[in-house]
Motif scaffolding. Structure first.
Motif, PDB file in Angstrom:
ATOM      1  N   PRO A  17       0.819  -1.216   0.000  1.00 18.38           N
ATOM      2  CA  PRO A  17       0.000   0.000   0.000  1.00 18.38           C
ATOM      3  C   PRO A  17       0.849   1.260   0.000  1.00 18.38           C
ATOM      4  N   PRO A  18       0.365   2.321  -0.611  1.00 14.39           N
ATOM      5  CA  PRO A  18       1.106   3.586  -0.612  1.00 14.39           C
ATOM      6  C   PRO A  18       1.132   4.180   0.788  1.00 14.39           C
ATOM      7  N   ALA A  43      -1.643   9.189 -11.798  1.00 13.99           N
ATOM      8  CA  ALA A  43      -2.836   9.686 -11.101  1.00 13.99           C
ATOM      9  C   ALA A  43      -2.473  10.822 -10.140  1.00 13.99           C
ATOM     10  N   TYR A  44      -1.362  10.649  -9.410  1.00 16.53           N
ATOM     11  CA  TYR A  44      -0.920  11.712  -8.501  1.00 16.53           C
ATOM     12  C   TYR A  44      -0.552  12.974  -9.288  1.00 16.53           C
ATOM     13  N   TYR A  45       0.076  12.786 -10.440  1.00 24.16           N
ATOM     14  CA  TYR A  45       0.415  13.940 -11.280  1.00 24.16           C
ATOM     15  C   TYR A  45      -0.844  14.707 -11.666  1.00 24.16           C
ATOM     16  N   LEU A  46      -1.872  13.979 -12.112  1.00 25.47           N
ATOM     17  CA  LEU A  46      -3.106  14.623 -12.537  1.00 25.47           C
ATOM     18  C   LEU A  46      -3.782  15.358 -11.387  1.00 25.47           C
ATOM     19  N   ARG A  47      -3.526  14.919 -10.155  1.00 28.35           N
ATOM     20  CA  ARG A  47      -4.107  15.568  -8.975  1.00 28.35           C
ATOM     21  C   ARG A  47      -3.159  16.609  -8.382  1.00 28.35           C
ATOM     22  N   SER A  48      -2.037  16.857  -9.053  1.00 21.61           N
ATOM     23  CA  SER A  48      -1.054  17.865  -8.614  1.00 21.61           C
ATOM     24  C   SER A  48      -0.460  17.536  -7.243  1.00 21.61           C
ATOM     25  N   GLU A  49      -0.341  16.262  -6.913  1.00 23.42           N
ATOM     26  CA  GLU A  49       0.230  15.842  -5.636  1.00 23.42           C
ATOM     27  C   GLU A  49       1.687  15.443  -5.871  1.00 23.42           C
ATOM     28  N   VAL A  50       2.568  16.437  -5.813  1.00 26.43           N
ATOM     29  CA  VAL A  50       3.954  16.250  -6.209  1.00 26.43           C
ATOM     30  C   VAL A  50       4.668  15.224  -5.328  1.00 26.43           C
ATOM     31  N   PHE A  77       3.630  12.753  -3.351  1.00 27.65           N
ATOM     32  CA  PHE A  77       3.181  11.376  -3.530  1.00 27.65           C
ATOM     33  C   PHE A  77       3.497  10.880  -4.941  1.00 27.65           C
ATOM     34  N   GLY A  78       3.473  11.787  -5.918  1.00 26.56           N
ATOM     35  CA  GLY A  78       3.850  11.394  -7.270  1.00 26.56           C
ATOM     36  C   GLY A  78       5.304  10.978  -7.356  1.00 26.56           C
ATOM     37  N   LEU A  79       6.187  11.748  -6.703  1.00 26.45           N
ATOM     38  CA  LEU A  79       7.609  11.391  -6.681  1.00 26.45           C
ATOM     39  C   LEU A  79       7.827  10.070  -5.967  1.00 26.45           C
TER      40      LEU A  79
END
Length: 285
Positions: free
Chosen positions: A7-8, A54-61, A63-65
């Protein structure tokens, strides 16, 4: 990821901890598959890659990294590092948005080195993320060249979904170079391709980006119709950045056409969307 046993992280602190551990793994090199099952590790890598987008599309840098690093670690652990080419490039783009340009450059260089190991569809995506980085930095020639190469590759593979994304980046970069007629041609291609496939999201891109190009050409009546059509389609979609770009262009078109009240109303309607976005993501708008 949770169902697969990885899990994340639940919060920012846990996310940072995960990133430190995964960076250490990357520095040390690939380890044997964590779960003793190569197919499971490959599935985890693929899932982490989807989560990164998905994180990129939500602008969550952050968590995206973290998710992109997870994809890289799992891919290398399974002996298939090329699977992570797009995640490596996404990590570079996200790093660049917060000013880590050396990290971005190293990430893009690593992604390019994966060309022969990566699935061509994945590599095509990695190229357009590098193009997006250059768009945000105002490096228009580099952005156009990379996005066109990505578009050519993805089109040759019949991957119209990803090709439309690359085409939108070409159109966007050409617009900022003042090459409005060429930008409009790409917008028409995106709109027609997406409409045939029933993808309202990409079709909306074609409508509003095409309208913006026509605004640059001074064809205000046509531009207004296309921008209004795109704005209506985007209203029901979770794409805040595109709504900001479309509404801003529509407000300008109203203003140029002497419709001051409509321009003011449209511009004021942007406030909530703008407040919801980190400032660095608005650069590309």
């Amino acid at each position: 990821l949770g169902e697969l046993g990885d899990p994340p992280p639940a919060g920012r602190l846990a996310c940072l901890g995960r990133m430190v551990l995964d960076l250490a793994d990357i520095v040390r090199g690939a380890r044997p598959p964590r779960h003793g099952d190569e197919s499971l590790t490959l599935e985890l890598a693929a899932c982490a890659g989807l989560a990164t987008h998905a994180y990129y599309l939500r602008s969550e840098v952050l968590f995206g990294l973290a998710s992109s690093l997870r994809c890289i670690v799992q891919s290398e652990a399974a002996g298939r590092p090329g699977l992570a080419a797009q995640c490596v490039s996404q990590a570079g783009y996200l790093a660049g948005t917060v000013g880590f340009h050396r990290v971005a450059a190293r990430s893009f260089r690593r992604a390019r080195e994966m060309r022969h190991a990566a699935d061509p569809n994945v590599f095509g995506g990695s190229m357009y993320f590098e193009a997006m980085y250059h768009t945000a930095q105002g490096n228009w020639d580099e952005a156009v060249a990379l996005a066109r190469d990505s578009l050519a590759l993805l089109s040759s593979l019949g991957n119209r979904q990803e090709a439309e994304i690359a085409g939108a980046i070409v159109a966007n970069s050409l617009y900022y170079q003042g090459r409005f007629a060429q930008s409009f041609e790409y917008c028409e291609q995106i709109r027609d391709s997406a409409t045939v496939r029933g993808n309202d999201h990409h079709a909306a891109w074609g409508w509003f980006l095409g309208g913006r190009a026509l605004m640059g050409l001074g064809r205000l009546d046509e531009a207004t119709l296309r921008l209004e059509r795109g704005f209506t389609m985007l209203a029901s979609l979770d794409d805040v950045l595109s709504r900001i770009m479309c509404a801003g262009s529509l407000a300008r078109t109203y203003l140029y056409a002497g419709r001051v009240a409509d321009a003011e109303r449209t511009a004021l309607g942007l406030e909530q969307d703008i407040r919801s976005q980190p400032a660095f993501f608005l650069v590309q708008c």
